[in-house]
Design a protein around this motif. Structure first.
Motif, PDB file in Angstrom:
ATOM      1  N   GLU A 128       0.882  -1.156  -0.157  1.00 46.88           N
ATOM      2  CA  GLU A 128      -0.053   0.031   0.099  1.00 46.88           C
ATOM      3  C   GLU A 128       0.818   1.325  -0.009  1.00 46.88           C
ATOM      4  O   GLU A 128       0.423   2.154  -0.500  1.00 46.88           O
ATOM      5  CB  GLU A 128      -0.938   0.021   1.276  1.00 46.88           C
ATOM      6  CG  GLU A 128      -1.887  -1.199   1.159  1.00 46.88           C
ATOM      7  CD  GLU A 128      -2.880  -1.302   2.265  1.00 46.88           C
ATOM      8  OE1 GLU A 128      -2.711  -0.320   3.442  1.00 46.88           O
ATOM      9  OE2 GLU A 128      -3.873  -2.128   2.562  1.00 46.88           O
ATOM     10  N   VAL A 129       2.224   1.070   0.633  1.00 50.71           N
ATOM     11  CA  VAL A 129       2.956   2.125   0.611  1.00 50.71           C
ATOM     12  C   VAL A 129       4.061   1.984  -0.559  1.00 50.71           C
ATOM     13  O   VAL A 129       4.582   0.908  -0.499  1.00 50.71           O
ATOM     14  CB  VAL A 129       3.829   2.253   1.899  1.00 50.71           C
ATOM     15  CG1 VAL A 129       4.766   3.680   1.758  1.00 50.71           C
ATOM     16  CG2 VAL A 129       2.711   2.495   3.084  1.00 50.71           C
ATOM     17  N   GLU A 130       4.128   2.881  -1.407  1.00 50.03           N
ATOM     18  CA  GLU A 130       4.612   2.395  -2.792  1.00 50.03           C
ATOM     19  C   GLU A 130       5.734   3.578  -3.309  1.00 50.03           C
ATOM     20  O   GLU A 130       5.551   4.794  -2.893  1.00 50.03           O
ATOM     21  CB  GLU A 130       3.247   2.168  -3.629  1.00 50.03           C
ATOM     22  CG  GLU A 130       3.740   1.844  -5.181  1.00 50.03           C
ATOM     23  CD  GLU A 130       4.297   0.280  -5.071  1.00 50.03           C
ATOM     24  OE1 GLU A 130       5.596   0.400  -4.874  1.00 50.03           O
ATOM     25  OE2 GLU A 130       3.647  -0.443  -5.252  1.00 50.03           O
ATOM     26  N   ASN A 163       3.810   3.336  -8.823  1.00 58.10           N
ATOM     27  CA  ASN A 163       2.476   4.017  -9.056  1.00 58.10           C
ATOM     28  C   ASN A 163       2.191   4.629 -10.302  1.00 58.10           C
ATOM     29  O   ASN A 163       0.918   4.836 -10.820  1.00 58.10           O
ATOM     30  CB  ASN A 163       2.093   4.533  -7.839  1.00 58.10           C
ATOM     31  CG  ASN A 163       0.533   4.997  -7.550  1.00 58.10           C
ATOM     32  OD1 ASN A 163       0.117   4.300  -6.906  1.00 58.10           O
ATOM     33  ND2 ASN A 163       0.020   6.130  -7.808  1.00 58.10           N
ATOM     34  N   ILE A 192       4.367  10.664   1.134  1.00 57.63           N
ATOM     35  CA  ILE A 192       4.927  10.433   2.349  1.00 57.63           C
ATOM     36  C   ILE A 192       6.319  11.106   2.049  1.00 57.63           C
ATOM     37  O   ILE A 192       6.868  11.566   3.189  1.00 57.63           O
ATOM     38  CB  ILE A 192       5.090   8.768   2.514  1.00 57.63           C
ATOM     39  CG1 ILE A 192       3.850   8.349   2.913  1.00 57.63           C
ATOM     40  CG2 ILE A 192       6.100   8.734   3.677  1.00 57.63           C
ATOM     41  CD1 ILE A 192       3.692   6.931   2.981  1.00 57.63           C
ATOM     42  N   LEU A 244       1.369   6.804  -0.777  1.00 55.31           N
ATOM     43  CA  LEU A 244       0.404   5.804  -0.757  1.00 55.31           C
ATOM     44  C   LEU A 244      -0.276   5.523  -1.921  1.00 55.31           C
ATOM     45  O   LEU A 244      -0.794   6.556  -2.801  1.00 55.31           O
ATOM     46  CB  LEU A 244      -1.018   6.252   0.222  1.00 55.31           C
ATOM     47  CG  LEU A 244      -0.330   6.610   1.557  1.00 55.31           C
ATOM     48  CD1 LEU A 244      -1.757   7.053   2.734  1.00 55.31           C
ATOM     49  CD2 LEU A 244       0.041   5.428   2.370  1.00 55.31           C
ATOM     50  N   ARG A 245      -0.327   4.263  -2.321  1.00 56.63           N
ATOM     51  CA  ARG A 245      -0.596   3.967  -4.000  1.00 56.63           C
ATOM     52  C   ARG A 245      -1.975   4.582  -3.922  1.00 56.63           C
ATOM     53  O   ARG A 245      -3.073   4.247  -3.205  1.00 56.63           O
ATOM     54  CB  ARG A 245      -0.778   2.557  -3.965  1.00 56.63           C
ATOM     55  CG  ARG A 245      -1.824   1.785  -3.504  1.00 56.63           C
ATOM     56  CD  ARG A 245      -1.454   0.106  -3.689  1.00 56.63           C
ATOM     57  NE  ARG A 245      -2.594  -0.563  -2.918  1.00 56.63           N
ATOM     58  CZ  ARG A 245      -2.408  -1.792  -3.045  1.00 56.63           C
ATOM     59  NH1 ARG A 245      -1.542  -2.650  -3.467  1.00 56.63           N
ATOM     60  NH2 ARG A 245      -3.469  -2.577  -2.080  1.00 56.63           N
ATOM     61  N   THR A 246      -2.476   5.164  -5.394  1.00 54.86           N
ATOM     62  CA  THR A 246      -3.493   5.649  -5.701  1.00 54.86           C
ATOM     63  C   THR A 246      -4.393   4.811  -6.431  1.00 54.86           C
ATOM     64  O   THR A 246      -5.379   4.823  -6.773  1.00 54.86           O
ATOM     65  CB  THR A 246      -3.267   6.971  -6.510  1.00 54.86           C
ATOM     66  OG1 THR A 246      -2.817   6.623  -7.819  1.00 54.86           O
ATOM     67  CG2 THR A 246      -2.533   7.946  -5.762  1.00 54.86           C
ATOM     68  N   PHE A 287      -5.413   4.818  -1.948  1.00 53.80           N
ATOM     69  CA  PHE A 287      -5.691   6.169  -1.223  1.00 53.80           C
ATOM     70  C   PHE A 287      -5.672   7.290  -2.264  1.00 53.80           C
ATOM     71  O   PHE A 287      -4.790   7.384  -2.862  1.00 53.80           O
ATOM     72  CB  PHE A 287      -4.551   6.287  -0.252  1.00 53.80           C
ATOM     73  CG  PHE A 287      -4.308   5.061   0.678  1.00 53.80           C
ATOM     74  CD1 PHE A 287      -4.986   5.037   1.993  1.00 53.80           C
ATOM     75  CD2 PHE A 287      -3.598   3.942   0.247  1.00 53.80           C
ATOM     76  CE1 PHE A 287      -4.896   3.998   2.798  1.00 53.80           C
ATOM     77  CE2 PHE A 287      -3.718   2.733   1.140  1.00 53.80           C
ATOM     78  CZ  PHE A 287      -4.207   2.902   2.251  1.00 53.80           C
ATOM     79  N   SER A 302      -9.863   6.703   1.240  1.00 52.97           N
ATOM     80  CA  SER A 302      -9.235   5.218   1.122  1.00 52.97           C
ATOM     81  C   SER A 302     -10.543   4.206   0.823  1.00 52.97           C
ATOM     82  O   SER A 302     -11.692   4.256   1.423  1.00 52.97           O
ATOM     83  CB  SER A 302      -8.745   4.869   2.352  1.00 52.97           C
ATOM     84  OG  SER A 302      -8.759   3.403   2.586  1.00 52.97           O
TER      85      SER A 302
END
Ligand code: DAH
Length: 339
Positions: free
Chosen positions: A133-135, A140, A161, A167-169, A195, A207
């Motif tokens: 999810e954190v990318e 992305n 971040i 945060l991946r869209t 997100f 989200s």
């Protein structure tokens, strides 16, 4: 003396017999057998008895005490038995009464929709995979043919971040990870949270969940994409469901399309549910852009692919005719209990 003792015993037995509570028995015990009790006072008057008669009188007093004690004990046991019986009676379980059902948990509409969706694609031979999810910005956007100056990258849409971490869209980023594994052919779906810096309203949330699909193999054509999504729509919304492809643009697919399903409420005639359209949009899709394949070292002349992205909440809302996305996130038990 003998008569006196006999009288005491007689009185005591009568009082014990007529007593109606456990407490009274104790009072009676004190009255006759206690330190200042009746029998004790007889013993105290022993000094008036002739010495040769004393053992006899002592024996008589002891006998009297035994009789009274025995009776007290007997009565006490009877009381206790009665109490126990009353207690058991009052505690009896009526097995004919309806039982109290334990509160059961319910699956969330999103979960039900996801499980349905996964079952359909697993049935067509797809693997279910997950990605972070954190990318990195690269996965992305860049690797999906979305250049640095693309409007989707605006900070108002994306939660950054750091400069290159976000945060991946979109779950499309998982496509890149899967292609990097260099295991062809690929046939996968990737469900997950995405997100975007959106305000909360009936159709938006910062989200939400998407399900990405990716197929890469030799000789894959748009016909495969159409057939696959038509099959999915029928399995998800009913056998009579029709699909319609409208040309669209996504940077990572070419050609691209948006897919509508015929309204399963009115069958396509037009109703309040489909806002008079007869069709409801459910996903975006297309043939994987040759440049996206090339960036992953896959030769587009040898391999082709298609991809699609489904909004999971949208499917859940449609399936259960829920008109406000916020209901899916508020987790009000009264709402969730219905599923
Ligand atoms: N990633 C797109 C979005 O978030 C949805 C999408 C469209 C995914 C087309 C795809 C696709 O894989 O081919 O709006």
């Amino acid at each position: 003396m003998k008569d006196k003792l006999a009288k005491i015993v007689e009185d005591a037995l009568a009082r014990i017999e007529s007593s109606e509570q456990l407490d009274t028995l104790n009072d009676i015990r004190v009255f006759y057998l206690g330190k200042k009790g009746e029998l004790t006072s007889v013993l105290k008057s022993m000094k008036d008895v002739l010495p040769e008669d004393r053992p006899k009188v002592g024996q008589m007093v002891n006998d009297a005490r035994s009789i009274i004690e025995e009776k007290l004990e007997e009565k006490k046991t009877a009381f206790e038995k009665k109490l126990r019986e009353e207690k058991i009676k009052s505690e009896t379980i009526d097995v004919t009464l309806p039982g109290k059902l334990p509160q059961m948990g319910h699956r969330h509409p999103n979960t039900i929709a996801l499980e349905d969706l996964e079952r359909i694609f697993i049935g067509m031979g797809y693997a279910v995979v997950e990605g972070p999810e954190v990318e990195y910005d690269y996965y992305n956007f860049e690797a999906l043919n979305i250049p640095a100056n693309h409007p989707a990258k605006d900070e108002q849409d994306t939660f950054y971040i750091s400069n290159d971490i976000l945060l991946r869209t979109q779950t499309s980023s998982v496509q890149v990870h899967v292609m990097d594994k260099k295991e062809l052919p690929i046939r996968m779906i990737a469900p997950g949270r995405v997100f975007r810096a959106d305000e909360v309203d009936a159709t938006h949330s910062p989200s939400f969940n998407q399900v990405e699909g990716l197929v890469i193999d030799k000789n894959i054509t748009f016909a495969d994409l159409k057939g696959t999504l038509a099959e999915f729509a029928k399995k998800m919304f009913g056998e009579d469901t029709q699909v319609r492809f409208r040309p669209h643009h996504f940077p990572f697919t070419e050609p691209s399309a948006e897919v509508d399903v015929s309204c399963f409420k009115c069958g396509g005639k037009g109703c309040r549910f489909c806002k008079g359209e007869g069709w409801i949009e459910i996903l975006g899709c297309g043939m994987v852009h040759p440049h996206v394949l090339e960036m992953r070292g896959i030769d587009p002349d040898e391999y082709q692919g298609f991809a699609f992205g489904i909004g999971l909440e949208r499917i859940a809302l449609l399936k259960y005719e829920i008109d406000d996305m916020r209901l899916l996130y508020e987790n009000d038990i009264r709402f969730l209990e219905q599923f």
